[in-house]
Design a protein around this motif. Structure first.
Motif, PDB file in Angstrom:
ATOM      1  N   THR A 139       0.816  -1.221   0.000  1.00 35.05           N
ATOM      2  CA  THR A 139       0.000   0.000   0.000  1.00 35.05           C
ATOM      3  C   THR A 139       0.848   1.269   0.000  1.00 35.05           C
ATOM      4  OG1 THR A 139      -0.149  -0.131   2.417  1.00 35.05           O
ATOM      5  CG2 THR A 139      -1.936  -1.133   1.154  1.00 35.05           C
ATOM      6  N   VAL A 140       2.081   1.167  -0.469  1.00 35.75           N
ATOM      7  CA  VAL A 140       2.958   2.340  -0.493  1.00 35.75           C
ATOM      8  C   VAL A 140       2.334   3.441  -1.349  1.00 35.75           C
ATOM      9  CG1 VAL A 140       4.301   1.473  -2.471  1.00 35.75           C
ATOM     10  CG2 VAL A 140       5.332   3.116  -0.903  1.00 35.75           C
ATOM     11  N   GLY A 141       2.369   4.673  -0.849  1.00 39.29           N
ATOM     12  CA  GLY A 141       1.791   5.808  -1.561  1.00 39.29           C
ATOM     13  C   GLY A 141       0.343   6.075  -1.223  1.00 39.29           C
ATOM     14  N   MET A 142      -0.299   5.166  -0.482  1.00 40.41           N
ATOM     15  CA  MET A 142      -1.708   5.347  -0.117  1.00 40.41           C
ATOM     16  C   MET A 142      -1.822   6.156   1.169  1.00 40.41           C
ATOM     17  SD  MET A 142      -3.626   1.721  -0.804  1.00 40.41           S
ATOM     18  CE  MET A 142      -3.655   0.959  -2.419  1.00 40.41           C
ATOM     19  N   THR A 143      -2.966   6.823   1.323  1.00 41.33           N
ATOM     20  CA  THR A 143      -3.251   7.515   2.573  1.00 41.33           C
ATOM     21  C   THR A 143      -3.669   6.487   3.623  1.00 41.33           C
ATOM     22  OG1 THR A 143      -5.588   7.830   2.056  1.00 41.33           O
ATOM     23  CG2 THR A 143      -4.034   9.531   1.282  1.00 41.33           C
ATOM     24  N   ARG A 144      -3.715   6.901   4.891  1.00 41.38           N
ATOM     25  CA  ARG A 144      -4.118   5.991   5.969  1.00 41.38           C
ATOM     26  C   ARG A 144      -5.542   5.473   5.742  1.00 41.38           C
ATOM     27  NH1 ARG A 144      -2.221   4.613  10.801  1.00 41.38           N
ATOM     28  NH2 ARG A 144      -3.650   4.058  12.475  1.00 41.38           N
ATOM     29  N   SER A 145      -6.431   6.352   5.257  1.00 43.21           N
ATOM     30  CA  SER A 145      -7.815   5.950   4.985  1.00 43.21           C
ATOM     31  C   SER A 145      -7.879   4.906   3.876  1.00 43.21           C
ATOM     32  CB  SER A 145      -8.633   7.185   4.592  1.00 43.21           C
ATOM     33  OG  SER A 145      -9.930   6.809   4.187  1.00 43.21           O
ATOM     34  N   GLN A 146      -7.099   5.105   2.817  1.00 41.40           N
ATOM     35  CA  GLN A 146      -7.080   4.144   1.719  1.00 41.40           C
ATOM     36  C   GLN A 146      -6.514   2.805   2.170  1.00 41.40           C
ATOM     37  OE1 GLN A 146      -4.761   6.562  -0.971  1.00 41.40           O
ATOM     38  NE2 GLN A 146      -6.561   7.156  -2.182  1.00 41.40           N
ATOM     39  N   ARG A 147      -5.485   2.861   3.007  1.00 46.34           N
ATOM     40  CA  ARG A 147      -4.917   1.617   3.534  1.00 46.34           C
ATOM     41  C   ARG A 147      -5.959   0.829   4.333  1.00 46.34           C
ATOM     42  NH1 ARG A 147       0.977   3.728   5.603  1.00 46.34           N
ATOM     43  NH2 ARG A 147       2.126   3.246   3.699  1.00 46.34           N
ATOM     44  N   MET A 148      -6.727   1.535   5.152  1.00 39.10           N
ATOM     45  CA  MET A 148      -7.745   0.870   5.961  1.00 39.10           C
ATOM     46  C   MET A 148      -8.828   0.242   5.090  1.00 39.10           C
ATOM     47  SD  MET A 148      -7.061   0.534   9.040  1.00 39.10           S
ATOM     48  CE  MET A 148      -8.665  -0.156   9.419  1.00 39.10           C
ATOM     49  N   GLN A 149      -9.183   0.907   3.979  1.00 34.28           N
ATOM     50  CA  GLN A 149     -10.175   0.350   3.057  1.00 34.28           C
ATOM     51  C   GLN A 149      -9.668  -0.946   2.445  1.00 34.28           C
ATOM     52  OE1 GLN A 149     -11.495   3.264   0.161  1.00 34.28           O
ATOM     53  NE2 GLN A 149     -11.810   4.816   1.728  1.00 34.28           N
ATOM     54  N   VAL A 150      -8.397  -0.928   2.029  1.00 34.26           N
ATOM     55  CA  VAL A 150      -7.798  -2.129   1.443  1.00 34.26           C
ATOM     56  C   VAL A 150      -7.732  -3.245   2.491  1.00 34.26           C
ATOM     57  CG1 VAL A 150      -5.666  -3.108   0.502  1.00 34.26           C
ATOM     58  CG2 VAL A 150      -6.463  -0.876  -0.290  1.00 34.26           C
ATOM     59  N   ALA A 151      -7.300  -2.899   3.708  1.00 30.95           N
ATOM     60  CA  ALA A 151      -7.180  -3.894   4.783  1.00 30.95           C
ATOM     61  C   ALA A 151      -8.533  -4.506   5.132  1.00 30.95           C
ATOM     62  CB  ALA A 151      -6.564  -3.242   6.017  1.00 30.95           C
ATOM     63  N   LEU A 152      -9.559  -3.665   5.241  1.00 34.92           N
ATOM     64  CA  LEU A 152     -10.898  -4.147   5.608  1.00 34.92           C
ATOM     65  C   LEU A 152     -11.468  -5.045   4.526  1.00 34.92           C
ATOM     66  CD1 LEU A 152     -13.210  -4.087   7.632  1.00 34.92           C
ATOM     67  CD2 LEU A 152     -14.074  -2.032   6.506  1.00 34.92           C
ATOM     68  N   ARG A 153     -11.337  -4.621   3.272  1.00 34.91           N
ATOM     69  CA  ARG A 153     -11.883  -5.416   2.164  1.00 34.91           C
ATOM     70  C   ARG A 153     -11.150  -6.755   2.058  1.00 34.91           C
ATOM     71  NH1 ARG A 153     -11.546  -4.325  -4.262  1.00 34.91           N
ATOM     72  NH2 ARG A 153     -13.058  -5.879  -4.904  1.00 34.91           N
ATOM     73  N   GLY A 154      -9.827  -6.724   2.158  1.00 35.91           N
ATOM     74  CA  GLY A 154      -9.052  -7.958   2.076  1.00 35.91           C
ATOM     75  C   GLY A 154      -9.385  -8.913   3.207  1.00 35.91           C
ATOM     76  N   THR A 155      -9.568  -8.369   4.406  1.00 33.82           N
ATOM     77  CA  THR A 155      -9.906  -9.203   5.564  1.00 33.82           C
ATOM     78  C   THR A 155     -11.280  -9.835   5.407  1.00 33.82           C
ATOM     79  OG1 THR A 155      -8.566  -7.771   6.995  1.00 33.82           O
ATOM     80  CG2 THR A 155     -10.136  -9.228   8.077  1.00 33.82           C
ATOM     81  N   LEU A 156     -12.258  -9.078   4.910  1.00 32.43           N
ATOM     82  CA  LEU A 156     -13.611  -9.611   4.712  1.00 32.43           C
ATOM     83  C   LEU A 156     -13.634 -10.708   3.649  1.00 32.43           C
ATOM     84  CD1 LEU A 156     -15.763  -6.337   4.915  1.00 32.43           C
ATOM     85  CD2 LEU A 156     -15.625  -8.191   6.600  1.00 32.43           C
ATOM     86  N   ILE A 157     -12.874 -10.512   2.578  1.00 31.96           N
ATOM     87  CA  ILE A 157     -12.806 -11.537   1.533  1.00 31.96           C
ATOM     88  C   ILE A 157     -12.178 -12.812   2.097  1.00 31.96           C
ATOM     89  CG2 ILE A 157     -11.726 -12.158  -0.674  1.00 31.96           C
ATOM     90  CD1 ILE A 157     -11.946  -9.163  -1.425  1.00 31.96           C
ATOM     91  N   ALA A 158     -11.091 -12.655   2.863  1.00 30.79           N
ATOM     92  CA  ALA A 158     -10.432 -13.804   3.487  1.00 30.79           C
ATOM     93  C   ALA A 158     -11.372 -14.502   4.477  1.00 30.79           C
ATOM     94  CB  ALA A 158      -9.163 -13.355   4.201  1.00 30.79           C
ATOM     95  N   LEU A 159     -12.166 -13.713   5.199  1.00 28.00           N
ATOM     96  CA  LEU A 159     -13.142 -14.289   6.132  1.00 28.00           C
ATOM     97  C   LEU A 159     -14.146 -15.161   5.395  1.00 28.00           C
ATOM     98  CD1 LEU A 159     -14.556 -14.547   8.873  1.00 28.00           C
ATOM     99  CD2 LEU A 159     -15.703 -12.368   8.411  1.00 28.00           C
ATOM    100  N   GLY A 160     -14.631 -14.682   4.258  1.00 24.26           N
ATOM    101  CA  GLY A 160     -15.579 -15.462   3.463  1.00 24.26           C
ATOM    102  C   GLY A 160     -14.970 -16.779   2.995  1.00 24.26           C
ATOM    103  N   ILE A 161     -13.715 -16.734   2.567  1.00 23.48           N
ATOM    104  CA  ILE A 161     -13.037 -17.936   2.075  1.00 23.48           C
ATOM    105  C   ILE A 161     -12.841 -18.949   3.205  1.00 23.48           C
ATOM    106  CG2 ILE A 161     -10.871 -18.824   1.122  1.00 23.48           C
ATOM    107  CD1 ILE A 161     -10.615 -16.075  -0.333  1.00 23.48           C
TER     108      ILE A 161
END
Length: 213
Positions: free
Chosen positions: A31-53
């Motif tokens: 997530t280099v170059g991303m803002t803290r808010s953008q990083r959190m969006q990526v982290a949350l989405r990735g975690t939810l997808i992993a949870l589903g799997i």
């Protein structure tokens, strides 16, 4: 009925397999170059997808094995060996190197558009080790109540991972290179012991299943 030892064993297995402290520097590189808010969006989405799997494998993993004609004992042996390989990589710092290479490829190819899906959710969070561990653990949690408990353990593990990604920059600075190396090796030894236990349980279950009268 709650089995505290089983819950602690499951939580430990998943946490060591997912490796939240080791994920922090990799997440930062993705997530280099991303803002803290953008990083959190990526982290949350990735975690939810992993949870589903992982939830899908927790609920239907044994059914899939039965459909393929694979006994839970055989899968415990195979899964234990796979987790032992991951533990070996952690102890000798091969896993971190492989994960970092996966992140570098994703940045150049996808230009960070779908980082939450690949490589964050797959294969960094819900990778072969985590999926194998989830199916192995599902065999120990019987019935609907047991599956609910396993789902809660998965949610707790991923919540800890999400928290580590939220403070990834601070965690990486706090641990440093030496701290990460020590922690990774310690977790690797713990995972190796858990993997050996899975193999022992698998051999015992296989002998019980195929033993004659």
């Amino acid at each position: 009925m709650l089995n505290t030892d089983l819950l602690i064993n499951a939580l430990t297995t998943l946490l060591v397999t997912i490796d939240p402290p080791g994920m922090a520097p990799i997440f930062l590189s993705l997530t280099v170059g991303m803002t803290r808010s953008q990083r959190m969006q990526v982290a949350l989405r990735g975690t939810l997808i992993a949870l589903g799997i992982l939830a899908a494998f927790a609920l239907f993993g044994e059914s899939i094995l039965s459909l393929l004609g694979i006994s839970i004992g055989a899968f415990r042996i195979a899964g234990g060996l796979l987790l032992f390989v991951i533990a070996f990589e952690m102890i000798f710092e091969k896993r971190q190197e492989r994960k970092e290479k996966t992140g570098e490829v994703a940045i150049t190819r996808d230009h960070m558009h779908n980082i939450a899906v690949f490589p964050l959710a797959l294969p960094l969070i819900a990778g072969p080790g985590a999926i194998s561990a989830t199916i192995l653990l599902s065999g120990a949690f019987d019935g609907a109540a047991g599956r609910v408990q396993l789902l809660l353990v998965i949610i707790a593990s991923l919540a800890i991972l999400l928290a580590s990604m939220a403070v990834a920059d601070r965690l990486d600075r706090f641990l440093g290179v030496t701290g990460r190396a020590i922690l990774t090796r310690l977790l690797g030894v713990i995972l190796a012991a858990l993997a050996a236990q899975f193999v022992v349980d698998g051999v015992r279950a296989s002998f019980t299943t195929y033993a004659g009268p």
